[in-house]
Design a protein around this motif. Structure first.
Motif, PDB file in Angstrom:
ATOM      1  N   LYS A   1     133.089  60.360  21.327  1.00  0.00           N
ATOM      2  CA  LYS A   1     132.886  61.767  20.957  1.00  0.00           C
ATOM      3  C   LYS A   1     131.584  62.259  21.565  1.00  0.00           C
ATOM      4  N   ARG A   2     131.587  63.503  21.985  1.00  0.00           N
ATOM      5  CA  ARG A   2     130.348  64.063  22.526  1.00  0.00           C
ATOM      6  C   ARG A   2     129.732  64.985  21.473  1.00  0.00           C
ATOM      7  N   ALA A   3     128.477  64.724  21.144  1.00  0.00           N
ATOM      8  CA  ALA A   3     127.826  65.537  20.109  1.00  0.00           C
ATOM      9  C   ALA A   3     127.757  66.985  20.567  1.00  0.00           C
TER      10      ALA A   3
ATOM     11  N   GLN B   1     125.689  69.157  19.886  1.00  0.00           N
ATOM     12  CA  GLN B   1     124.328  69.603  20.220  1.00  0.00           C
ATOM     13  C   GLN B   1     124.035  69.430  21.696  1.00  0.00           C
ATOM     14  N   THR B   2     124.795  68.530  22.369  1.00  0.00           N
ATOM     15  CA  THR B   2     124.508  68.296  23.786  1.00  0.00           C
ATOM     16  C   THR B   2     125.180  69.346  24.684  1.00  0.00           C
ATOM     17  N   ILE B   3     125.956  70.232  24.069  1.00  0.00           N
ATOM     18  CA  ILE B   3     126.550  71.323  24.860  1.00  0.00           C
ATOM     19  C   ILE B   3     125.655  72.545  24.673  1.00  0.00           C
ATOM     20  N   ILE B   4     125.142  73.015  25.780  1.00  0.00           N
ATOM     21  CA  ILE B   4     124.172  74.102  25.670  1.00  0.00           C
ATOM     22  C   ILE B   4     124.772  75.387  26.215  1.00  0.00           C
ATOM     23  N   LEU B   5     125.020  76.288  25.295  1.00  0.00           N
ATOM     24  CA  LEU B   5     125.575  77.585  25.677  1.00  0.00           C
ATOM     25  C   LEU B   5     124.652  78.660  25.117  1.00  0.00           C
ATOM     26  N   ASP B   6     124.937  79.911  25.445  1.00  0.00           N
ATOM     27  CA  ASP B   6     124.120  80.975  24.868  1.00  0.00           C
ATOM     28  C   ASP B   6     124.292  80.957  23.351  1.00  0.00           C
TER      29      ASP B   6
ATOM     30  N   PRO C   1     132.596  77.404  37.548  1.00  0.00           N
ATOM     31  CA  PRO C   1     132.802  75.946  37.500  1.00  0.00           C
ATOM     32  C   PRO C   1     131.519  75.253  37.043  1.00  0.00           C
ATOM     33  N   GLY C   2     131.680  74.154  36.362  1.00  0.00           N
ATOM     34  CA  GLY C   2     130.521  73.358  35.925  1.00  0.00           C
ATOM     35  C   GLY C   2     129.688  74.040  34.867  1.00  0.00           C
ATOM     36  N   SER C   3     130.335  74.893  34.055  1.00  0.00           N
ATOM     37  CA  SER C   3     129.544  75.601  33.041  1.00  0.00           C
ATOM     38  C   SER C   3     129.787  75.037  31.640  1.00  0.00           C
ATOM     39  N   GLY C   4     130.581  73.986  31.535  1.00  0.00           N
ATOM     40  CA  GLY C   4     130.711  73.295  30.249  1.00  0.00           C
ATOM     41  C   GLY C   4     132.008  73.535  29.503  1.00  0.00           C
ATOM     42  N   LYS C   5     133.029  74.048  30.181  1.00  0.00           N
ATOM     43  CA  LYS C   5     134.298  74.355  29.481  1.00  0.00           C
ATOM     44  C   LYS C   5     134.945  73.058  28.971  1.00  0.00           C
ATOM     45  N   SER C   6     135.157  72.115  29.889  1.00  0.00           N
ATOM     46  CA  SER C   6     135.826  70.863  29.488  1.00  0.00           C
ATOM     47  C   SER C   6     134.969  70.087  28.498  1.00  0.00           C
ATOM     48  N   SER C   7     133.648  70.079  28.748  1.00  0.00           N
ATOM     49  CA  SER C   7     132.763  69.322  27.854  1.00  0.00           C
ATOM     50  C   SER C   7     132.833  69.897  26.444  1.00  0.00           C
ATOM     51  N   LEU C   8     132.886  71.216  26.348  1.00  0.00           N
ATOM     52  CA  LEU C   8     132.935  71.833  25.015  1.00  0.00           C
ATOM     53  C   LEU C   8     134.235  71.479  24.300  1.00  0.00           C
TER      54      LEU C   8
ATOM     55  N   THR D   1     140.149  78.160  33.034  1.00  0.00           N
ATOM     56  CA  THR D   1     140.371  78.686  34.381  1.00  0.00           C
ATOM     57  C   THR D   1     139.041  79.151  34.970  1.00  0.00           C
ATOM     58  N   ASN D   2     138.980  79.090  36.303  1.00  0.00           N
ATOM     59  CA  ASN D   2     137.806  79.657  36.975  1.00  0.00           C
ATOM     60  C   ASN D   2     138.106  81.076  37.425  1.00  0.00           C
ATOM     61  N   ASN D   3     139.363  81.474  37.302  1.00  0.00           N
ATOM     62  CA  ASN D   3     139.767  82.765  37.842  1.00  0.00           C
ATOM     63  C   ASN D   3     140.610  83.528  36.817  1.00  0.00           C
TER      64      ASN D   3
ATOM     65  N   SER E   1     124.691  76.597  38.297  1.00  0.00           N
ATOM     66  CA  SER E   1     125.575  76.139  37.208  1.00  0.00           C
ATOM     67  C   SER E   1     124.842  75.085  36.384  1.00  0.00           C
ATOM     68  N   MET E   2     125.303  74.914  35.156  1.00  0.00           N
ATOM     69  CA  MET E   2     124.711  73.887  34.293  1.00  0.00           C
ATOM     70  C   MET E   2     124.917  72.507  34.909  1.00  0.00           C
ATOM     71  N   ALA E   3     126.081  72.326  35.564  1.00  0.00           N
ATOM     72  CA  ALA E   3     126.350  71.026  36.178  1.00  0.00           C
ATOM     73  C   ALA E   3     125.330  70.732  37.268  1.00  0.00           C
ATOM     74  N   SER E   4     124.949  71.774  38.059  1.00  0.00           N
ATOM     75  CA  SER E   4     123.988  71.506  39.128  1.00  0.00           C
ATOM     76  C   SER E   4     122.598  71.279  38.541  1.00  0.00           C
ATOM     77  N   LEU E   5     122.257  71.982  37.461  1.00  0.00           N
ATOM     78  CA  LEU E   5     120.961  71.732  36.823  1.00  0.00           C
ATOM     79  C   LEU E   5     120.922  70.312  36.260  1.00  0.00           C
ATOM     80  N   GLN E   6     122.052  69.918  35.676  1.00  0.00           N
ATOM     81  CA  GLN E   6     122.127  68.558  35.135  1.00  0.00           C
ATOM     82  C   GLN E   6     121.938  67.540  36.260  1.00  0.00           C
ATOM     83  N   GLY E   7     122.617  67.801  37.382  1.00  0.00           N
ATOM     84  CA  GLY E   7     122.513  66.901  38.540  1.00  0.00           C
ATOM     85  C   GLY E   7     121.078  66.822  39.024  1.00  0.00           C
TER      86      GLY E   7
HETATM   87  N1  LIG Z   1     126.817  74.169  28.961  1.00  0.00           N
HETATM   88  C1  LIG Z   1     126.605  72.885  29.232  1.00  0.00           C
HETATM   89  N2  LIG Z   1     125.894  72.105  28.407  1.00  0.00           N
HETATM   90  C2  LIG Z   1     125.676  70.818  28.692  1.00  0.00           C
HETATM   91  N3  LIG Z   1     126.156  70.201  29.781  1.00  0.00           N
HETATM   92  C3  LIG Z   1     126.894  70.922  30.631  1.00  0.00           C
HETATM   93  C4  LIG Z   1     127.153  72.289  30.400  1.00  0.00           C
HETATM   94  N4  LIG Z   1     127.889  72.764  31.410  1.00  0.00           N
HETATM   95  C5  LIG Z   1     128.111  71.738  32.237  1.00  0.00           C
HETATM   96  N5  LIG Z   1     127.527  70.632  31.776  1.00  0.00           N
HETATM   97  C6  LIG Z   1     127.568  69.300  32.417  1.00  0.00           C
HETATM   98  O1  LIG Z   1     128.144  69.480  33.709  1.00  0.00           O
HETATM   99  C7  LIG Z   1     129.225  68.585  33.932  1.00  0.00           C
HETATM  100  C8  LIG Z   1     130.504  69.380  34.239  1.00  0.00           C
HETATM  101  O2  LIG Z   1     130.850  70.137  33.099  1.00  0.00           O
HETATM  102  P1  LIG Z   1     132.344  70.558  32.722  1.00  0.00           P
HETATM  103  O3  LIG Z   1     133.307  69.660  33.396  1.00  0.00           O
HETATM  104  O4  LIG Z   1     132.407  70.671  31.253  1.00  0.00           O
HETATM  105  O5  LIG Z   1     132.402  71.970  33.380  1.00  0.00           O
HETATM  106  P2  LIG Z   1     133.671  72.927  33.543  1.00  0.00           P
HETATM  107  O6  LIG Z   1     133.196  74.295  33.198  1.00  0.00           O
HETATM  108  O7  LIG Z   1     134.807  72.396  32.783  1.00  0.00           O
HETATM  109  O8  LIG Z   1     133.916  72.799  35.093  1.00  0.00           O
HETATM  110  P3  LIG Z   1     135.263  73.140  35.922  1.00  0.00           P
HETATM  111  O9  LIG Z   1     135.584  74.574  35.677  1.00  0.00           O
HETATM  112  O10 LIG Z   1     134.869  72.878  37.336  1.00  0.00           O
HETATM  113  O11 LIG Z   1     136.303  72.200  35.422  1.00  0.00           O
HETATM  114  C9  LIG Z   1     129.341  67.741  32.694  1.00  0.00           C
HETATM  115  O12 LIG Z   1     128.840  66.466  33.004  1.00  0.00           O
HETATM  116  C10 LIG Z   1     128.483  68.389  31.653  1.00  0.00           C
HETATM  117  O13 LIG Z   1     127.735  67.427  30.966  1.00  0.00           O
END
Ligand SMILES: Nc1ncnc2c1ncn2[C@@H]1O[C@H](COP(=O)(O)OP(=O)(O)OP(=O)(O)O)[C@@H](O)[C@H]1O
Length: 479
Positions: free
Chosen positions: A211-213, A215-220, A258-265, A377-379, A451-457
């Motif tokens: 499970k992913r906590a 709190q580790t998902i950071i959104l507005d 993309p990479g904004s946390g949809k799947s993670s959330l 979706t991204n679109n 994107s959050m993913a690139s900041l994370q990277g």
């Molecule tokens: N809002 C966020 N808070 C914390 N981590 C994030 C967030 N957004 C992205 N990440 C990190 O970036 C990586 C990609 O995130 P994720 O797959 O959830 O994005 P996505 O929006 O589903 O991307 P895509 O639309 O390309 O599928 C994950 O490893 C995640 O930890």
């Protein structure tokens, strides 16, 4: 005494009645006698089997659990943890995870292994297929066997668990199932099971993720809280839906960068709600309208159905109607028909999901009540309005590129002490220092450009610096 001996050696009762009427020719006589003897012996055998079966039915409870049923995993997990296997001589040693994290499924009677990096999985003992084992459950004798449904040579081998308990009351079976369910649930507390469909359209447990906590998902501020509260409220309001005749289903559309946390959330929400995730891949080969309908109808009552990148499936495979090569000859547009096809005809018929098929599957009669649908979706604009409308997708949430606030929070999340409660473990000076650095970091990051993913990277690359080298940040962010 003699007559008694004769009786014992003589033909069975049935035969003595029939023999006097046999024809006189000795060969014919012998053959017919043999035939009748065989017939009567067979009748006795059947009668015996019938009596045994009736007794067994009367004193035993016999149940089968199909591999595709979640109960199968509960029972296999429960079985794998019984001490009976310590003494058994004929076993299967497996790295199956029963839909659980490896460390949870390890056999309690096996010596612990420190390093599981080579397989990533723990071993456990199981009853061997096609062998019957005896064990005791609450003083009731239980016979357990794993059996194959399809031939051993078959590619798609599937099995079921066959259990026979010697007991009058069904309560024993109820207790067994409840115990297996409870043990499984406890083991599963920290994982979410992910399911996907195979080519036979069965749901298969493909993996289990920790499970992913949330709190580790950071959104507005307020976004994830709103979604979580909405989903919680939905799950608790079945009577409200029933009283108003509204189908008890809820759909969430998460769209944006993309990479904004949809799947993670979604993964995190599944963990918070304690629900399994069922991935529906619309572009899966062999999936057509009927099988999609069947698949969605086969979802469990409470679960998260996930359709990722729904727009990509739309572009690649989903059409509003059937593909053009399915239109009967002579009914195509006259001009278009006379032109050579731009795309070569597929060599084989590839069934596809149509938009109307998808819409029907989502809220048709067969659609499962109680399920939560998450689509990403991204679109957003590529989606048909019928798919986005309330009732199918009730809540729409846009995910944008990282705001300064998100960047700062991500920074804090990265450089808090690992293990334990994170920031709560910091002393006041550390907290102040981390706040200050986070403010500096977010000040450098351009708003809604990364994107959050690139900041994370990026932060991953400097995680060893402990957030103390702001010059790096400045350089990177200015690129
Ligand atoms: N809002 C966020 N808070 C914390 N981590 C994030 C967030 N957004 C992205 N990440 C990190 O970036 C990586 C990609 O995130 P994720 O797959 O959830 O994005 P996505 O929006 O589903 O991307 P895509 O639309 O390309 O599928 C994950 O490893 C995640 O930890």
């Amino acid at each position: 005494m003699n007559s008694q001996a004769y009786k014992l050696r003589g033909p069975p009762i049935g035969l003595s009645l029939v023999y006097p009427h046999l024809p006189s020719s000795s060969a014919l006589h012998g053959g017919t006698k043999l035939l009748i003897t065989g017939g009567i012996v067979e009748a006795y055998r059947r009668l015996f089997l019938f009596l045994v079966r009736s007794i067994v039915d009367r004193f035993c409870i016999t149940v089968s659990f199909d591999e595709e049923d979640p109960m199968y995993n509960w029972l296999l997990y429960w079985l794998s943890r019984r001490p009976v296997w310590r003494k058994a001589r004929d076993l299967e040693v497996t790295t199956r995870h029963y839909g659980l994290e490896a460390s949870q499924s390890a056999h309690p009677w096996l010596p612990p292994r420190e390093d599981t990096r080579d397989t990533g999985r723990e071993m456990s003992y199981l009853p061997r297929a096609d062998k019957t084992y005896h064990m005791w459950y609450k003083r009731h004798l239980m016979l357990v066997s794993r059996r194959m449904k399809s031939p051993v040579s078959s590619f798609n081998r599937s099995e079921y668990l066959h259990i026979r308990i010697i007991a009058f009351s069904h309560r024993v079976l109820g207790d067994l199932l409840e115990e297996a369910r409870a043990e499984y649930k406890t083991a599963k507390e920290n994982v979410i099971s992910v399911w996907a469909s195979n080519n036979l359209n069965n749901w298969i447990n493909i993996t289990s993720n920790p499970k992913r906590a949330i709190q580790t998902i950071i959104l507005d501020p307020g976004v994830k809280e709103m979604l979580l509260e909405d989903a919680h409220e939905f799950l608790n309001s079945q009577p409200w839906y029933a009283a108003r005749g509204i189908p008890f289903r809820r759909g969430y559309l998460l769209y944006g960068a993309p990479g904004s946390g949809k799947s993670s959330l979604i993964q995190s929400i599944a963990g918070e709600l304690g629900l399994d995730v069922y991935i529906i891949t619309l572009s899966r080969s062999g999936l057509d309208d009927n099988s999609l309908y069947e698949l969605i109808g086969g979802l469990p009552k409470r679960c998260i159905a996930l359709m990722e990148d729904i727009d990509a499936a739309f572009k690649q495979g989903i059409t509003r109607d059937l593909p053009p090569h399915n239109v009967p000859k002579g009914e195509e547009d006259g001009v278009a028909a006379s032109m050579p096809p731009l795309i070569p005809e597929p060599s084989h018929f590839d069934p596809r999901v149509t938009l109307s098929g998808l819409l029907n599957a989502l809220d048709g009669i067969g659609a499962q009540e109680g399920r939560i649908l998450f689509a990403t979706t991204n679109n957003f604009s590529a989606l048909d309005p019928a798919l986005r409308r309330p009732g199918r997708m009730d809540v729409h949430v846009e995910f944008k590129l990282a705001s300064k606030y998100q960047a700062g929070e991500l920074f804090k999340c990265f450089y808090m002490p690992s293990g334990g409660d994170g920031r709560d473990n910091m002393n006041d000076i550390e907290k102040e220092c981390s706040e200050e650095l986070a403010v500096q970091f977010s000040g450098i990051i351009p708003d809604r450009r990364l994107s959050m993913a690139s900041l994370q990277g990026y932060l991953m690359r400097y995680k060893e610096l402990g957030g103390k080298d702001e010059e790096h940040v400045e350089v990177e962010a200015s690129r």
